[in-house]
Structure formats: C-alpha cells, structure tokens
Design a protein around this motif. Structure first.
Motif, PDB file in Angstrom:
ATOM      1  N   SER A   1       0.835  -1.277  -0.051  1.00 17.14           N
ATOM      2  CA  SER A   1      -0.028   0.089  -0.107  1.00 17.14           C
ATOM      3  C   SER A   1       0.854   1.214  -0.020  1.00 17.14           C
ATOM      4  O   SER A   1       1.974   1.319   0.303  1.00 17.14           O
ATOM      5  N   LEU A   2       0.274   2.393  -0.254  1.00 17.60           N
ATOM      6  CA  LEU A   2       1.010   3.616  -0.108  1.00 17.60           C
ATOM      7  C   LEU A   2       1.323   3.841   1.307  1.00 17.60           C
ATOM      8  O   LEU A   2       0.659   4.070   2.065  1.00 17.60           O
ATOM      9  N   GLN A   3       2.619   4.097   1.711  1.00 12.36           N
ATOM     10  CA  GLN A   3       2.967   4.130   3.084  1.00 12.36           C
ATOM     11  C   GLN A   3       3.913   5.288   3.181  1.00 12.36           C
ATOM     12  O   GLN A   3       4.648   5.807   2.184  1.00 12.36           O
TER      13      GLN A   3
ATOM     14  N   SER B   1      -0.070   6.220   6.918  1.00 15.66           N
ATOM     15  CA  SER B   1      -0.135   7.775   7.045  1.00 15.66           C
ATOM     16  C   SER B   1      -1.301   8.450   6.933  1.00 15.66           C
ATOM     17  O   SER B   1      -1.337   9.733   7.107  1.00 15.66           O
ATOM     18  N   TYR B   2      -2.245   7.908   6.726  1.00 18.64           N
ATOM     19  CA  TYR B   2      -3.634   8.444   6.437  1.00 18.64           C
ATOM     20  C   TYR B   2      -4.266   8.464   7.905  1.00 18.64           C
ATOM     21  O   TYR B   2      -4.308   7.460   8.626  1.00 18.64           O
ATOM     22  N   LYS B   3      -4.811   9.615   8.070  1.00 23.90           N
ATOM     23  CA  LYS B   3      -5.441  10.049   9.339  1.00 23.90           C
ATOM     24  C   LYS B   3      -6.771  10.825   9.184  1.00 23.90           C
ATOM     25  O   LYS B   3      -6.378  11.971   8.817  1.00 23.90           O
ATOM     26  N   PRO B   4      -7.814   9.944   9.154  1.00 24.61           N
ATOM     27  CA  PRO B   4      -9.082  10.889   8.782  1.00 24.61           C
ATOM     28  C   PRO B   4      -9.389  12.005   9.792  1.00 24.61           C
ATOM     29  O   PRO B   4      -9.187  12.062  10.841  1.00 24.61           O
ATOM     30  N   PRO B   5     -10.027  12.848   9.086  1.00 27.60           N
ATOM     31  CA  PRO B   5     -10.146  14.426   9.994  1.00 27.60           C
ATOM     32  C   PRO B   5     -11.485  13.812  11.128  1.00 27.60           C
ATOM     33  O   PRO B   5     -12.094  12.997  10.836  1.00 27.60           O
ATOM     34  N   GLN B   6     -11.516  14.781  12.170  1.00 28.32           N
ATOM     35  CA  GLN B   6     -12.455  14.645  13.051  1.00 28.32           C
ATOM     36  C   GLN B   6     -13.671  14.711  12.257  1.00 28.32           C
ATOM     37  O   GLN B   6     -13.941  15.307  11.355  1.00 28.32           O
TER      38      GLN B   6
ATOM     39  N   ASP C   1     -15.330   9.847   6.156  1.00 28.95           N
ATOM     40  CA  ASP C   1     -14.220   9.900   7.130  1.00 28.95           C
ATOM     41  C   ASP C   1     -14.960   8.702   8.459  1.00 28.95           C
ATOM     42  O   ASP C   1     -14.233   7.935   8.734  1.00 28.95           O
ATOM     43  N   VAL C   2     -16.341   9.001   8.661  1.00 26.99           N
ATOM     44  CA  VAL C   2     -16.826   8.049   9.501  1.00 26.99           C
ATOM     45  C   VAL C   2     -16.946   6.699   9.121  1.00 26.99           C
ATOM     46  O   VAL C   2     -16.414   5.707   9.953  1.00 26.99           O
ATOM     47  N   LYS C   3     -17.285   6.524   7.942  1.00 28.72           N
ATOM     48  CA  LYS C   3     -17.385   4.996   7.474  1.00 28.72           C
ATOM     49  C   LYS C   3     -15.845   4.346   7.514  1.00 28.72           C
ATOM     50  O   LYS C   3     -15.806   3.158   7.850  1.00 28.72           O
TER      51      LYS C   3
ATOM     52  N   VAL D   1      -6.743   6.862  -0.181  1.00 26.14           N
ATOM     53  CA  VAL D   1      -6.536   6.672   1.093  1.00 26.14           C
ATOM     54  C   VAL D   1      -5.178   5.609   1.445  1.00 26.14           C
ATOM     55  O   VAL D   1      -5.066   4.589   0.745  1.00 26.14           O
ATOM     56  N   ARG D   2      -4.259   6.051   2.180  1.00 19.64           N
ATOM     57  CA  ARG D   2      -3.093   5.261   2.485  1.00 19.64           C
ATOM     58  C   ARG D   2      -3.298   4.274   3.657  1.00 19.64           C
ATOM     59  O   ARG D   2      -3.714   4.729   4.918  1.00 19.64           O
ATOM     60  N   THR D   3      -3.204   3.351   3.430  1.00 17.31           N
ATOM     61  CA  THR D   3      -3.635   2.061   4.669  1.00 17.31           C
ATOM     62  C   THR D   3      -3.327   0.808   4.025  1.00 17.31           C
ATOM     63  O   THR D   3      -2.606   0.573   3.058  1.00 17.31           O
TER      64      THR D   3
END
Length: 382
Positions: free
Chosen positions: A12-14, A21-26, A84-86, A58-60
C-alpha cells in the motif's frame, strides 16, 4: 487440521517508516460524532443499490477495493454518514486481521535478513510478465473477464473444483530453479528457514525471498477475477492478502499430505513438475470450523491427478490431502488467497449453508422435517 503461517498483506502507499500515514479528520458534525462512538455490527447481506465511496486516495494496509466492498455491509445509519466516519469504522474492523505482536516483529526481521543477503537467480521472475509466464488461453480468458470466457478454459471435475492450463514450461522451470538457488544459499550460509506451514517439512515461502510483489499482482489481476465469479459466497472479489509457497514431494522429502483445510478463502495449486507417479489430490467437501471433522457424503468424494503447468482452484476450506507419491519428484506452487471482508462477515453468522456442505445438509433436513410435519398437520385437519 488448519495450517496457519504468517499473513502477507498487499502493498500500500505508506510513509518512510512503513506505517499507514492516512488519518481521517474529526467528524464534521454532531451526527457523525454520535455514529462514530457506536459499536458497528455488519449486516449479513450487502446493500445492492448502494454506491460505495472511492478510497483510492487513502493510505492504508488494505487495498482500496476492500473498503469499497465492505462499505456495502455497513448498517444503514452509517451508510448515510460521511466517508471519514465510514472509513473509521471499517478500519477498526479490518484492524483485527493485521498481523501484530512479537511474532510479526520476528518474522519481519527474518525476512529483512534474507532480502539483504540473498541474491536472486532470475530477477525477471520478480516482475510478473503474463505473456512470458502464462499460456495464451489463460491470458485470453482473463482479458475477457466474464464467466463465459473463464468457462471456455475451465474443467469442473467436481463441484467447487476448477482446473485449467495456466503456466508455461519456462515459468515452471524458473520458479523451480529459483527455489533450488535459495535452498543452496540457505545450506551454504547455514540459515534456518521457516517452512511453508505446520504440515510440510520441505519447501519454501516465496514471499520471504522477495517474490511477494509478483504474487500480489498474480492475486489481484489474475486470481481475483476468477474467484469473483466462482467463489462469490467467499468474497472472492475482495481478496486482499496471500501466502505463497512451494512444496516438495519425493521418497526423501514429504511423501504425502494429510487430510486438512487451508488457511485461505481461495487456494491456487499449480504443479511445476517434474516427473512423478502417484501423489493425487483427494477432496472431501467444504466445511466450516464446526464441521471440519464431520461426515463426508458420497457426492463430495473426488480425486485429481496433477499435470505440470495445470492449476487447481478451490475453496480453502474444501477438505483435501495428497496421496503418497510412488516415484519421482513433484513440486507445486501454492497460493493461499485471503479476504478480511469474508472473515469479518463470518463472525456475524451462526450457520454457513451458502458454502459449508454440512450446514447445508442440516438446513435441508430441518426443512424436510418442517414440511413433513406441516403436511401431517394438514392431513389431520381433513
């Protein structure tokens, strides 16, 4: 008996240190916060009319298509939430299937040591070249990408067992000689290697000496299209990890392989050669964990004789084994293909009649008893 080696994830893209490195926003509103705090229980059936989000950016640790497939099983209230929630909920679910802990750390160190010191014999083998590796009929079938095109090359000798010509002799010889080269290096350096699984005492894990990228492509572009058509009830369209290895059978190596199931949703088994007699595969029906040692019904009994370059594709939980090899030397390429989506959905089910032969048998028996009782009740009323 289930064989359980380490899991190899699709690349994956890392970021530089290898972590996601992907962190979904609040959450952007109170509704999202409320949904995000709840415990998600997937639905048994997907939303057929739902159009999933794209997760290509998305990086995962998982392929984006896994999230798009899993999204359709989310509860209806979460389907209407933000992406983002999903993603947050699906990441928590899929996180249960990532290898963790001390065992995974030791395995990473083990692989790093091999990759640092081992010199490949055939570097062209490490990049999949379809025109050079596959027979033309297989390439044409995959390009067609329809059940009709697949059926033109496939023989189904028994329900759920699919055989077809796949590998050119050159590819078989290259894999065979690469494994021999690796084993010579192991012997010369006195390096202790991990065997493919708990049952085979001989053979090698292909992922461990750098063939993981090639096998990732093989899984994604060539096995997944087939599994999508022939194993939809095992989430064949969402294969997201693999374990690739070769096994060896002869008088002075493994003679046979006992009755077992694989740690996979779908298994590819291709004979690489060379000359041998005996060692036929035998199959005894697909079973869930509760029924793996249960009854075998006559219609589930099947055997298959290996042919170099020819593949067998079957469900990982299709009980099978290999009979004693009577002469010669046989080497097989095995690819265990796994689906985190299927494994998560399975935790929400209590019976598996869509793929377990015994669960289906018991369901049919219950239905027979119900209709017999109903018929008797109606006769008594008359």
């Amino acid at each position: 008996m289930t064989m359980t080696p380490e899991t190899k994830k699709r690349p994956s893209l890392q970021n530089a240190n290898g972590s996601a490195s992907y962190k979904p926003p609040q959450p952007s509103n109170e509704g999202d916060r409320e949904v995000k705090s709840s415990v998600v229980r997937l639905r048994r059936e997907p939303s057929t009319d739902h159009r999933s989000e794209s997760y290509e950016d998305v990086r995962t640790d998982y392929h984006p298509s896994v999230f798009s497939a899993l999204e359709r099983f989310l509860p209806l209230d979460i389907l209407s939430a933000s992406r983002d929630v999903k993603f947050h909920h699906m990441s928590k679910i899929l996180g249960n299937y990532l290898p963790r802990g001390e065992r995974n750390r030791r395995h990473k160190e083990y692989r790093d040591k091999i990759l640092k010191n081992y010199q490949p014999l055939h570097r062209e083998l490490y990049t999949l070249n379809p025109d050079r590796f596959f027979v033309q009929s297989f390439i044409d079938a995959i390009k067609g990408n329809t059940e009709e095109s697949f059926r033109r090359i496939i023989i189904e000798p028994s329900p759920g067992i699919y055989t077809f010509s796949m590998l050119q002799p050159e590819f078989c010889e290259m894999i065979f000689s690469e494994v021999e080269n690796f084993q010579r290096w192991v012997h010369a350096t006195k390096f202790k290697i991990m065997r493919p699984n708990t049952m085979n005492k001989y053979g090698a894990v292909l992922d461990d000496f750098g063939l993981d990228t090639m096998l990732d492509k093989l899984t994604a572009e060539f096995i997944t299209p087939l599994a999508s058509v022939f194993f939809p009830n095992l989430c064949g369209s969402s294969l997201d990890s693999h374990h690739g290895f070769v096994v060896e059978y002869s008088k002075d190596r493994d003679l046979e392989l006992g009755f077992h199931v694989d740690d996979s949703e779908v298994t590819l088994n291709v004979c690489l050669g060379k000359q041998f007699t005996g060692g036929d595969l035998f199959f005894r029906g697909v079973r869930c964990e509760d029924h793996v040692n249960g009854t075998t019904y006559p219609e589930e009994i099947s055997e298959y004789s290996h042919v170099p370059g020819q593949a067998v594709l079957h469900a990982g939980r299709h009980r099978h084994g290999a009979k004693i090899i009577t002469s010669g030397y046989r080497v097989n390429l095995i690819l265990w293909c796994r689906s985190s989506l299927f494994r998560e959905l399975k935790t929400h089910q209590t019976e598996f009649s869509s793929w377990c032969g015994e669960c289906l048998h018991q369901k049919q028996e219950r239905q027979k008893k119900f209709f017999a009782a109903r018929k008797q009740e109606l006769l008594q009323r008359e």
